[in-house]
Design a protein around this motif. Structure first.
Motif, PDB file in Angstrom:
ATOM      1  N   MET A   1       0.837  -1.204   0.000  1.00  0.00           N
ATOM      2  CA  MET A   1       0.000   0.000   0.000  1.00  0.00           C
ATOM      3  C   MET A   1       0.869   1.250   0.000  1.00  0.00           C
ATOM      4  O   MET A   1       0.565   2.228  -0.684  1.00  0.00           O
ATOM      5  CB  MET A   1      -0.951   0.011   1.204  1.00  0.00           C
ATOM      6  CG  MET A   1      -2.053  -1.031   1.136  1.00  0.00           C
ATOM      7  SD  MET A   1      -2.988  -1.036  -0.408  1.00  0.00           S
ATOM      8  CE  MET A   1      -3.845   0.494  -0.222  1.00  0.00           C
ATOM      9  N   ARG A   2       1.966   1.216   0.769  1.00  0.00           N
ATOM     10  CA  ARG A   2       2.846   2.409   0.797  1.00  0.00           C
ATOM     11  C   ARG A   2       3.484   2.635  -0.569  1.00  0.00           C
ATOM     12  O   ARG A   2       3.630   3.762  -1.033  1.00  0.00           O
ATOM     13  CB  ARG A   2       3.934   2.249   1.866  1.00  0.00           C
ATOM     14  CG  ARG A   2       3.477   2.750   3.232  1.00  0.00           C
ATOM     15  CD  ARG A   2       4.654   3.113   4.109  1.00  0.00           C
ATOM     16  NE  ARG A   2       5.385   1.939   4.529  1.00  0.00           N
ATOM     17  CZ  ARG A   2       5.023   1.157   5.541  1.00  0.00           C
ATOM     18  NH1 ARG A   2       3.941   1.408   6.224  1.00  0.00           N
ATOM     19  NH2 ARG A   2       5.755   0.113   5.867  1.00  0.00           N
TER      20      ARG A   2
ATOM     21  N   GLU B   1       0.907   4.056  -2.877  1.00  0.00           N
ATOM     22  CA  GLU B   1       0.665   5.466  -2.560  1.00  0.00           C
ATOM     23  C   GLU B   1       1.734   6.351  -3.193  1.00  0.00           C
ATOM     24  O   GLU B   1       1.446   7.403  -3.767  1.00  0.00           O
ATOM     25  CB  GLU B   1       0.667   5.638  -1.031  1.00  0.00           C
ATOM     26  CG  GLU B   1       0.329   7.038  -0.588  1.00  0.00           C
ATOM     27  CD  GLU B   1       0.267   7.163   0.931  1.00  0.00           C
ATOM     28  OE1 GLU B   1       0.791   6.279   1.647  1.00  0.00           O
ATOM     29  OE2 GLU B   1      -0.298   8.158   1.395  1.00  0.00           O
ATOM     30  N   GLU B   2       2.981   5.876  -3.124  1.00  0.00           N
ATOM     31  CA  GLU B   2       4.100   6.658  -3.675  1.00  0.00           C
ATOM     32  C   GLU B   2       3.998   6.747  -5.206  1.00  0.00           C
ATOM     33  O   GLU B   2       4.166   7.831  -5.793  1.00  0.00           O
ATOM     34  CB  GLU B   2       5.427   6.013  -3.244  1.00  0.00           C
ATOM     35  CG  GLU B   2       6.678   6.602  -3.869  1.00  0.00           C
ATOM     36  CD  GLU B   2       6.950   8.063  -3.500  1.00  0.00           C
ATOM     37  OE1 GLU B   2       6.538   8.474  -2.399  1.00  0.00           O
ATOM     38  OE2 GLU B   2       7.550   8.788  -4.326  1.00  0.00           O
TER      39      GLU B   2
ATOM     40  N   ALA C   1       1.210   9.078  -6.091  1.00  0.00           N
ATOM     41  CA  ALA C   1       1.563  10.486  -5.858  1.00  0.00           C
ATOM     42  C   ALA C   1       2.350  11.049  -7.045  1.00  0.00           C
ATOM     43  O   ALA C   1       2.163  12.199  -7.447  1.00  0.00           O
ATOM     44  CB  ALA C   1       2.377  10.607  -4.573  1.00  0.00           C
TER      45      ALA C   1
ATOM     46  N   SER D   1      -0.140  11.879  -9.718  1.00  0.00           N
ATOM     47  CA  SER D   1      -1.426  12.428  -9.231  1.00  0.00           C
ATOM     48  C   SER D   1      -1.955  13.560 -10.102  1.00  0.00           C
ATOM     49  O   SER D   1      -3.150  13.824 -10.118  1.00  0.00           O
ATOM     50  CB  SER D   1      -1.293  12.887  -7.783  1.00  0.00           C
ATOM     51  OG  SER D   1      -0.357  13.940  -7.741  1.00  0.00           O
TER      52      SER D   1
ATOM     53  N   ALA E   1      -3.119  -1.234  -5.432  1.00  0.00           N
ATOM     54  CA  ALA E   1      -2.821  -0.171  -4.458  1.00  0.00           C
ATOM     55  C   ALA E   1      -2.777   1.198  -5.153  1.00  0.00           C
ATOM     56  O   ALA E   1      -3.318   2.178  -4.648  1.00  0.00           O
ATOM     57  CB  ALA E   1      -1.500  -0.465  -3.754  1.00  0.00           C
TER      58      ALA E   1
ATOM     59  N   TYR F   1      -5.418   4.507  -4.548  1.00  0.00           N
ATOM     60  CA  TYR F   1      -5.051   5.900  -4.229  1.00  0.00           C
ATOM     61  C   TYR F   1      -5.488   6.876  -5.312  1.00  0.00           C
ATOM     62  O   TYR F   1      -5.850   8.011  -5.016  1.00  0.00           O
ATOM     63  CB  TYR F   1      -3.544   6.017  -3.950  1.00  0.00           C
ATOM     64  CG  TYR F   1      -3.213   5.530  -2.560  1.00  0.00           C
ATOM     65  CD1 TYR F   1      -3.536   6.300  -1.441  1.00  0.00           C
ATOM     66  CD2 TYR F   1      -2.622   4.288  -2.351  1.00  0.00           C
ATOM     67  CE1 TYR F   1      -3.277   5.837  -0.156  1.00  0.00           C
ATOM     68  CE2 TYR F   1      -2.360   3.812  -1.067  1.00  0.00           C
ATOM     69  CZ  TYR F   1      -2.689   4.601   0.018  1.00  0.00           C
ATOM     70  OH  TYR F   1      -2.442   4.143   1.295  1.00  0.00           O
TER      71      TYR F   1
END
Ligand code: 5GP
Length: 189
Positions: free
Chosen positions: A36-37, A40-41, A44, A47, A67, A71
């Motif tokens: 998940m981390r 997320e990265e 981002a 994004s 994942a 996000y």
């Protein structure tokens, strides 16, 4: 991503000269919190790109892709490696030579799930010679969708897939880039 570098050094196993085994968190057992981390990265980094769909290839790309999709709040599509009997609709297909299995497979995505108004982010676990990525890029091309780029967990730079695809104008973001793997020692770029 420092946490990924540390995890590769502590858990990774170098097989021969060019294969990195990370079965403890990515390719066999999955560490959901860490996945998940990483998702997320990668999310981002894209994004602001207006992504409408994440595309990966079964099986090991799916966890990270999910994942990223979570996000970015967009659907995740995975290319299938064999034609299922349940697929009767038009398919976008490409041949992919598998570096780890040393054989060519056909990948397929249904035209229902990739559309010409999509803006696609490709996600995969590894980038080596770039064969998997090239196949996914071909599938996106056939669909008429736009390609925003690719997010990769581990790029092995010494196998040059990244060079070829970046010089074709594709934006590639990798969370860990490995410059060399010599005598079991990993050097990050
Ligand atoms: P490429 O198509 O870029 O040559 O290789 C990427 C694909 O092969 C990835 O989807 C990944 O499944 C697999 N792969 C390539 N190198 C490695 C590696 O060192 N370790 C693992 N576990 N998979 C790899």
């Amino acid at each position: 991503m420092k946490e990924l570098w540390d995890r590769i050094v502590s858990d990774g196993e170098v097989i021969g000269k060019d294969v990195l085994k990370v079965d403890s968190f990515l390719n066999h057992q999955i560490d959901p919190v860490f996945i998940m981390r990483m998702g997320e990265e990668l999310a981002a980094r894209f994004s602001q790109a207006g992504i409408t769909k994440v595309l990966t290839i079964e099986a090991s790309g799916i966890a990270v892709a999910m994942a990223v999709g979570l996000y970015l709040k967009v659907p995740v599509v995975f290319a299938k490696k064999s034609r299922a009997v349940t697929q009767r609709e038009e398919l976008y297909t490409a041949e992919v030579y598998s570096f780890t299995r040393r054989e060519a497979v056909q990948i397929a995505v249904s035209s229902r799930y990739l559309r010409s108004d999509d803006n696609v982010l490709i996600v995969d676990d590894f980038l080596a010679h770039g064969e998997a990525l090239k196949g996914l890029v071909e599938v996106v091309k056939q669909s008429g969708a736009q390609l925003a780029g690719a997010g990769i967990v581990i790029e092995k730079k010494f196998q040059h897939g990244g060079d070829i695809l970046r010089s074709a104008g594709i934006r590639i973001e990798s969370l860990a880039a490995i410059e060399f793997m010599e005598n079991g020692k990993i050097t990050f770029a």
